[in-house]
Enzyme design. Structure first.
Site, PDB file in Angstrom:
ATOM      1  N   CYS A 259      10.456   8.791 -45.202  1.00 45.15           N
ATOM      2  CA  CYS A 259       9.433   7.925 -45.329  1.00 45.15           C
ATOM      3  C   CYS A 259       9.192   6.720 -46.286  1.00 45.15           C
ATOM      4  O   CYS A 259       8.968   5.997 -45.915  1.00 45.15           O
ATOM      5  CB  CYS A 259       8.287   8.903 -44.757  1.00 45.15           C
ATOM      6  SG  CYS A 259       7.917   9.325 -43.075  1.00 45.15           S
ATOM      7  N   LEU A 260       9.415   7.263 -47.918  1.00 45.38           N
ATOM      8  CA  LEU A 260       8.716   6.805 -48.299  1.00 45.38           C
ATOM      9  C   LEU A 260       9.446   5.769 -49.069  1.00 45.38           C
ATOM     10  O   LEU A 260       8.960   3.679 -48.970  1.00 45.38           O
ATOM     11  CB  LEU A 260       8.098   7.473 -49.286  1.00 45.38           C
ATOM     12  CG  LEU A 260       6.590   8.391 -49.741  1.00 45.38           C
ATOM     13  CD1 LEU A 260       6.089   8.512 -50.864  1.00 45.38           C
ATOM     14  CD2 LEU A 260       6.036   7.585 -48.650  1.00 45.38           C
TER      15      LEU A 260
END
Length: 416
Positions: A259-260
């Site tokens: 994600c990040l």
């Protein structure tokens, strides 16, 4: 209700189990043959999902693995929980969503609700997902079928009950929003409906880039604190004693996971199309991306105190997963660190009991954590601080240790 959940990864599988546990019948679509075979045997490959829960739901007929959404009957709700990756040019790659839409188009009927849970950029549901589905199915969005966005809010490795996390929802129109809200209320304790899909899409990216930017902030300050000989983790703990106006973040060897690292590109993509790319996000990416090489330089300095050159040194890296308590090694900083170590001439071994397979890389060999491996190493680098590691074995090895996570509280351990 009949529900199809497309994608049985770190988002789709826990979600499918929660939906089936609420009493719905779930068709769990997973195109990976190894994963599909595992699900058919009721064997979970994700720590947050218990295999016995899969077996119980499967025997009750509420969890039914299938190869893709077209193999399921027409359902009331379709959830898309597929990965959203980046192209080589670091722009959004929605091909997995597009494949899911093509499969759903072959079985969906008028009245169906289609909910996207994958992370996307603001406007993607309205301008990409719904128009593509209309083209594939000849069903009209808002008239024949209904579209909504509800971002996943999982935090792998954290002991949270999925159903207790507030569920954000919004539709392309009021009717779609109500349908999504009413569906999720059968599963989640708290459902938060917002005014438009773009709000929900933006909120998801804000949540994750908020973390990414703040991690970059403490990563940058940690370097300065080290140069000033000030223990920065103690600084953060001291600031966290303030009961308001501060949230603690911790520095480390880099930022990994699905994600990040990619979410900032999704957000900056849509900001750039609006003519306002974020300089802050670009700076955060540069800072976080510098941490693996910085970690290697710190290790070089630590080894120099024992007059051991990094070139030719044997380094045991503890942890391949991107964070503690998960088996997910996607974009883990351990890879960048290992590559940097190899370029510096080091011999790298990696120990991580959570990651069972040898990755496709020549940078290191996956080994078990043993007294022999610790003794043979010139240095031990703690990259991922899993809870179930024999840290006493590490501490009593007599080997130089660099702790990147602040996990080992011992005088002889060097801290990043």
């Amino acid at each position: 209700m009949l529900i199809t959940v497309v994608g049985q990864g770190y988002v789709g599988l826990p979600g499918a189990v929660a939906i089936a546990s609420a009493g719905h019948i779930v068709y769990a679509a997973e195109s990976d043959p190894v994963r599909l075979a595992s699900l058919t045997r009721c064997h979970s490959y994700i720590a947050e999902v218990d295999s016995e829960d899969l077996r119980r739901l499967s025997e009750a007929g509420r969890y039914r693995p299938v190869h893709d959404a077209s193999r399921a009957p027409s359902c009331d709700v379709y959830l898309i929980a597929t990965p959203t990756t980046l192209t080589p040019h670091r722009t959004p790659d929605l091909r997995h969503i597009d494949t899911a839409l093509a499969d759903i188009a072959r079985s969906a009927r008028p009245g169906a609700l289609i909910v996207l849970e994958s992370t996307i950029y603001p406007g993607a549901l309205r301008h990409h997902v719904a128009p593509l589905f209309e083209k594939l199915s000849r069903l009209r969005a808002g008239t024949d079928v209904h579209f909504a966005y509800s971002p996943e809010r999982l935090d792998p490795g954290r002991d949270t009950v999925l159903e207790e996390v507030p569920k954000l929802v919004s539709g392309l129109d009021a009717c779609s929003g109500r349908m999504a809200r009413d569906f999720y209320r059968t599963i989640f304790r708290h459902v938060v409906e917002v005014s438009g899909a773009e709000v929900a899409e933006f909120a998801k990216l804000l949540e994750n880039t908020f973390r990414y930017v703040n991690i970059a902030y403490v990563n940058e300050l940690s370097k300065t604190a080290k140069a000033m000989n000030i223990p920065f983790r103690e600084v953060v703990a001291a600031a966290a004693s303030k009961p308001f106006g501060f949230m603690p973040f911790h520095h480390g060897p880099g930022v990994g996971g699905h994600c990040l690292p990619s979410n900032l590109h999704y957000l900056n993509y849509v900001l750039a199309t609006a003519g306002a790319p974020s300089e802050l996000l670009a700076a955060a990416e540069r800072i976080n991306g510098s941490m693996p090489d910085y970690t290697v330089e710190r290790l070089r300095l630590v080894l120099s105190r024992t007059r051991t050159p990094l070139r030719g040194a044997r380094v045991l890296v503890l942890g391949l997963a991107f964070k503690a308590g998960v088996a997910d090694d996607r974009d883990s900083p351990a890879y960048a660190i290992s590559d940097s170590l190899v370029r510096a001439g080091a011999d790298v071994r990696v120990a991580d009991a959570w990651v069972a397979r040898q990755p496709a890389t020549d940078s290191f060999r996956l080994v078990e954590l043993t007294a022999e491996e610790c003794a043979a190493a010139d240095a031990i680098l703690l990259v991922t601080d899993h809870r179930d590691v024999d840290y006493d074995l590490v501490l009593h090895s007599g080997t130089v240790i660099l702790d990147c996570r602040g996990h080992l509280d011992a005088q002889e351990v060097e801290q990043l």
